[in-house]
Design a protein around this motif. Structure first.
Motif: not given
Length: 280
Positions: A261, A265, A1, A3, A269
């Motif tokens: 996005y 994200n 992911m 971040t 997180d």
């Protein structure tokens, strides 16, 4: 992911305050007494809100989001600290702060018109009946319910019921509109329609909005700032995220923006890694 760290995204701690604070939450803690002893829900919450802000609050269930907004509404009082609106301490509910709930809270035996009229009649005691009726009709027209004015709640869809609740809240011109997951029970299409309507109403009236949501996309589309709560008990504000998208906002353009996005994200997180619920 993917971040982003806190130096890459602007938070309230890194942005200078350029306007006087309209609503202030100062060192607020809230503890409830239960049969098993004291339960600390919130601990040391500080938040400043500018007039006309659209602020969303997000966090896991049980983190005290509703408790915090109920103290702004005046339904609850802090165990410690204080909540101030225009430098005046909030100690009880008042027409300057109106709340809209997920479950609509309409009187089932009264029509849409009468549900709104009840609020108008209780606040505008000095106005004539004709003036009050005009306010009700204007408020229902604002949310597109003129033709449904005399229908009972059981004759309305979920989205229409929530429109009535929003019209009732705005009919008395509150300084702060408090929304507790207002679209959480609606289908995706109706939710998006009401999000667009809410933004238009907010743009036209510039009421200060505090809104609880569990929907990250909704928060990023609507809010100026996103308040991210840590887990309870003794929850507090973990971060306040500035939303950089210009207004007026176009959903399609925002959804095509890579920044959307990155922000999404980052919030994911925060919620599911840094402050994930413990597995029992």
């Amino acid at each position: 992911m993917q971040t982003l760290n806190s130096t890459q995204l602007a938070t309230s701690e890194t942005q200078p305050i350029t306007q006087p604070n309209f609503l202030e939450i100062r060192d607020v803690s809230k503890t409830f007494v239960t049969p098993k002893g004291e339960f600390p829900v919130l601990d040391g919450v500080n938040l400043s809100v500018k007039e006309g802000d659209f602020m969303c609050v997000i966090g896991h269930s049980g983190c005290g989001k509703s408790t915090l907004l109920n103290m702004v509404a005046g339904f609850l009082t802090p165990t410690e600290g204080e909540v101030l609106l225009q430098s005046q301490r909030i100690a009880e509910p008042g027409p300057d702060r109106m709340m809209v709930f997920q479950n609509y809270s309409l009187l089932p035996w009264k029509s849409a018109f009468d549900n709104v009229y009840l609020a108008v009649n209780s606040v505008y005691t000095g106005k004539t009946k004709a003036e009050k009726m005009e306010i009700v009709n204007e408020s229902l027209a604002m949310v597109g319910l003129t033709e449904a004015a005399h229908k009972l709640p059981k004759q309305l869809s979920g989205g229409m019921k929530q429109r009535v609740a929003i019209a009732r809240a705005l009919a008395i011109c509150p300084k702060v509109l408090i929304l507790d997951e207002p679209f959480g029970a609606l289908d995706a299409i109706t939710k998006e329609e009401l999000q667009e309507e809410l933004l238009k109403i907010w743009t036209d009236h510039k009421v200060t909005v505090l809104m609880i949501t569990h929907d990250i996309d909704e928060a990023l589309f609507l809010a100026d700032r996103l308040v991210m709560m840590t887990n309870g008990p003794s929850a507090t504000i973990g971060e306040v995220l500035e939303i950089p998208f210009e207004r007026p906002r176009d959903r399609t353009r925002i959804m095509e923006d890579p920044k959307f996005y990155e922000l999404r994200n980052y919030v994911l997180d925060f919620l599911f890694h840094r402050f994930a619920h413990d597995e029992d």
